[in-house]
Design an enzyme around this catalytic site. Structure first.
Site, PDB file in Angstrom:
ATOM      1  N   TRP A   1      -7.973  -3.157   8.804  1.00  0.00           N
ATOM      2  CA  TRP A   1      -7.038  -2.125   8.336  1.00  0.00           C
ATOM      3  C   TRP A   1      -6.231  -1.649   9.547  1.00  0.00           C
ATOM      4  O   TRP A   1      -6.790  -1.439  10.627  1.00  0.00           O
ATOM      5  CB  TRP A   1      -7.814  -0.976   7.685  1.00  0.00           C
ATOM      6  CG  TRP A   1      -8.548  -1.442   6.466  1.00  0.00           C
ATOM      7  CD1 TRP A   1      -9.887  -1.642   6.346  1.00  0.00           C
ATOM      8  CD2 TRP A   1      -7.974  -1.816   5.206  1.00  0.00           C
ATOM      9  NE1 TRP A   1     -10.193  -2.103   5.086  1.00  0.00           N
ATOM     10  CE2 TRP A   1      -9.038  -2.222   4.367  1.00  0.00           C
ATOM     11  CE3 TRP A   1      -6.677  -1.857   4.699  1.00  0.00           C
ATOM     12  CZ2 TRP A   1      -8.839  -2.656   3.051  1.00  0.00           C
ATOM     13  CZ3 TRP A   1      -6.475  -2.279   3.391  1.00  0.00           C
ATOM     14  CH2 TRP A   1      -7.543  -2.665   2.587  1.00  0.00           C
TER      15      TRP A   1
ATOM     16  N   GLU B   1     -10.243   2.896  -4.631  1.00  0.00           N
ATOM     17  CA  GLU B   1      -9.818   4.262  -4.345  1.00  0.00           C
ATOM     18  C   GLU B   1      -8.676   4.744  -5.249  1.00  0.00           C
ATOM     19  O   GLU B   1      -7.575   5.019  -4.776  1.00  0.00           O
ATOM     20  CB  GLU B   1      -9.394   4.361  -2.875  1.00  0.00           C
ATOM     21  CG  GLU B   1     -10.518   3.988  -1.923  1.00  0.00           C
ATOM     22  CD  GLU B   1     -10.118   4.008  -0.457  1.00  0.00           C
ATOM     23  OE1 GLU B   1     -10.915   4.470   0.362  1.00  0.00           O
ATOM     24  OE2 GLU B   1      -9.008   3.555  -0.113  1.00  0.00           O
TER      25      GLU B   1
ATOM     26  N   ASP C   1       0.873  -1.179   0.000  1.00  0.00           N
ATOM     27  CA  ASP C   1       0.000   0.000   0.000  1.00  0.00           C
ATOM     28  C   ASP C   1       0.903   1.220   0.000  1.00  0.00           C
ATOM     29  O   ASP C   1       2.139   1.090  -0.079  1.00  0.00           O
ATOM     30  CB  ASP C   1      -0.947  -0.021   1.215  1.00  0.00           C
ATOM     31  CG  ASP C   1      -2.304   0.591   0.871  1.00  0.00           C
ATOM     32  OD1 ASP C   1      -2.314   1.756   0.448  1.00  0.00           O
ATOM     33  OD2 ASP C   1      -3.335  -0.091   1.019  1.00  0.00           O
TER      34      ASP C   1
ATOM     35  N   HIS D   1      -3.168   3.115  -4.634  1.00  0.00           N
ATOM     36  CA  HIS D   1      -2.461   2.827  -3.380  1.00  0.00           C
ATOM     37  C   HIS D   1      -1.037   2.372  -3.692  1.00  0.00           C
ATOM     38  O   HIS D   1      -0.542   1.402  -3.115  1.00  0.00           O
ATOM     39  CB  HIS D   1      -3.212   1.755  -2.584  1.00  0.00           C
ATOM     40  CG  HIS D   1      -4.473   2.287  -1.945  1.00  0.00           C
ATOM     41  ND1 HIS D   1      -4.453   3.064  -0.819  1.00  0.00           N
ATOM     42  CD2 HIS D   1      -5.776   2.154  -2.293  1.00  0.00           C
ATOM     43  CE1 HIS D   1      -5.704   3.389  -0.481  1.00  0.00           C
ATOM     44  NE2 HIS D   1      -6.523   2.868  -1.365  1.00  0.00           N
TER      45      HIS D   1
END
Ligand code: ACM
Length: 536
Positions: free
Chosen positions: A471, A330, A193, A263
């Site tokens: 997360w 995202e 990420d 990401h």
């Protein structure tokens, strides 16, 4: 003893062996999580005495299925005695059962297991491990019982985020053990990420030399405060194989995730050619804070080759993963809008919207994975791609609406809606320190009851799985991780195994309470009903 159990005992006696000594009466009842689909146990009757372990005969220990059963029983923590001429254990394949289905019979004289395939042995073994009680003499014993069971969903998982806060190999194995206890069978391993790339890729050594290191970490309550403690962590390929092998020994498949095309700050920091180098202000770095960042992969030859190469190594490291997670969530379009090269790519391919670049990446991933005999799974944003391959699995995180859209489009799907299955959210309204994203779900907290009762119905039969996501922005260490995971993991396990069946929170609460000695035996820092951690 009731009639069913009496006839079971009679049946077993005629076929075997009968070298075991019965236990004293077993007065307690097992508190199994997840509850089997069908079961009966005899109360106040002698059961199978475990103080001498479970004896196996040579026929069992020389058959492939028998050996697999022995391994599964040992992995579940049951004691197996070395081979003898007579044994306590019978194991059979029953071709007319679903592969994941199993049946169990326990009598004072032996244990008989029937499975649809070797895969089901782990569930059978964990049921037995959970059913261990004490007899009237205080000796470990299984009650005489009968179980017929099968999961309603094939994928029952936990997602671990190793980028925001790394998790050691030893701790990952600990989590796998806990998952196995509750028959969770998929670890979704989020391996990269913006805040760090964590998997060694031989062809791209800078991913770990540069991409696995960051200067510090933002405070999980107040993002503007960043400590200056460097974080450097990645899993070598040997580490990966070790985790995958441990998972396999417990009947768990590891599904790796490589975030494409967003990401990607850590990957782009390691290999700037992977990004949109001609976008204004291009200066990637491994991120110390939380959120969504603009560094995404660029639509260029380097990036396309990178995806081919990385996914090839990933497929080799995870030989049993039927699908590989390619992220897809995202993805900001800013850099694509501002990069002349990305705009030229769009023109060349007749694209009118930047989102079509993401669609291009999604299709590329599907194509590469197909070459390796794998399917693709991605966050629900991948559904935006027109003609998404029908075999793509959708992981619905933004809510049940997205799950229902995926089902209408005939995609198999895995449920992890943020409104109930994000275990990084607080478990009560009075948790003293709320993380920065608290409140994002519209629910003020997510406790185990919420997990258990949340409406996850989807018309049709496209739901293949359910998982919780952890997360780790606000989960700096194992103590906190355990607190966030336990006991919600039990509610998740119950809901996934018994998907679509009625839930009874009050009855479940009793079974949950009965897990305390097990949690304590692992020294877990679980959350208690008064909101306190067990080991503050
Ligand atoms: C996600 O939570 N961004 C999948």
């Amino acid at each position: 003893m009731n009639n069913v159990l009496r006839s079971l005992c009679a049946g077993l006696c005629t076929v075997s062996l009968a070298c075991a000594l019965p236990s004293q009466p077993v007065t307690e009842q097992p508190a199994l999580i997840p509850a089997p689909i069908q079961y009966e146990w005899a109360v106040n009757q002698p059961g199978f005495l475990l103080s001498n372990g479970i004896k196996v005969d040579s026929a069992t220990s020389h058959s492939e299925l028998g050996r697999a059963a022995i391994r599964a029983l040992m992995a579940a923590g049951l004691e197996i005695q070395p081979e003898e001429t007579e044994g306590d254990l019978q194991v059979q394949l029953q071709a007319n059962q679903a592969p994941a289905a199993y049946s169990l019979k326990v009598t004072p004289l032996g244990i008989s297991i029937e499975v649809g395939s070797a895969e089901a042995l782990h569930a059978a073994a964990q049921t037995l491990a959970q059913a261990v009680l004490k007899d009237a003499a205080g000796q470990p014993a299984l009650p005489a019982m009968w179980v017929k069971d099968a999961p309603q969903l094939e994928h029952r998982g936990i997602m671990l985020d190793t980028s925001r806060h790394p998790i050691s190999v030893a701790d990952t194995k600990r989590i796998l053990n806990l998952m196995a206890r509750y028959k969770l069978n998929r670890l979704h391993w989020h391996l990269c990420d913006d805040q760090g790339w964590r998997i060694e890729i031989k062809k791209y050594p800078l991913l770990t030399e540069i991409g696995s290191k960051r200067k510090g970490t933002a405070c999980w309550i107040k993002q503007t405060e960043v400590d200056n403690k460097p974080v450097e962590f990645y899993y070598t390929q040997d580490d990966i194989r070790e985790v995958v092998a441990h998972a396999h020994s417990l009947g768990i498949i590891v599904i790796p995730e490589i975030e494409i095309p967003g990401h990607a700050s850590a990957a782009v920091t390691a290999y700037p050619q992977l990004g949109n180098q001609d976008s204004p202000g291009f200066a990637p770095e491994v991120v110390t804070g939380w959120g969504v960042f603009t560094h995404v992969m660029g639509p260029n030859a380097f990036a396309f080759q990178f995806i081919e190469d990385v996914l090839a190594e990933v497929c080799a490291l995870f030989p049993r993963a039927p699908y590989i997670h390619i992220g897809g969530d995202e993805v900001p379009r800013d850099q694509w809008q501002q990069s002349p090269a990305a705009q030229a790519f769009m023109q060349q391919h007749g694209m009118t919207r930047e989102s079509q670049i993401q669609d291009y990446f999604t299709h590329l991933c599907a194509q590469v994975l197909r070459k390796h005999g794998r399917r693709m799974v991605g966050w629900d944003e991948i559904m935006c791609a027109p003609q998404l391959p029908q075999d793509a699995v959708v992981m619905a995180w933004r809510g049940m609406d997205h799950a229902r859209i995926a089902a209408r489009r005939d995609h198999e799907l895995i449920l992890c809606p943020i409104h109930a299955f994000y275990f990084n959210f607080p478990q009560s309204t009075n948790e003293e320190v709320k993380p920065f994203y608290s409140g994002l779900t519209g629910f003020d907290h997510i406790d185990w009851k919420h997990v258990l009762t949340f409406d996850t119905s989807v018309p049709g039969n496209k739901v293949i799985g359910m998982q919780a996501n952890l997360w780790s922005e606000c989960i700096p260490d194992m103590k906190k991780l355990e607190y966030m995971l336990v006991p919600r993991i039990c509610a998740l396990a119950e809901k996934a195994w018994r998907y679509g069946l009625p839930v009874f929170p009050d009855e479940f609460a009793h079974r949950l309470e009965a897990q305390t000695p097990y949690f304590d035996s692992l020294q877990l820092n679980f959350r208690q009903e008064d909101n306190a951690p067990r080991r503050p």
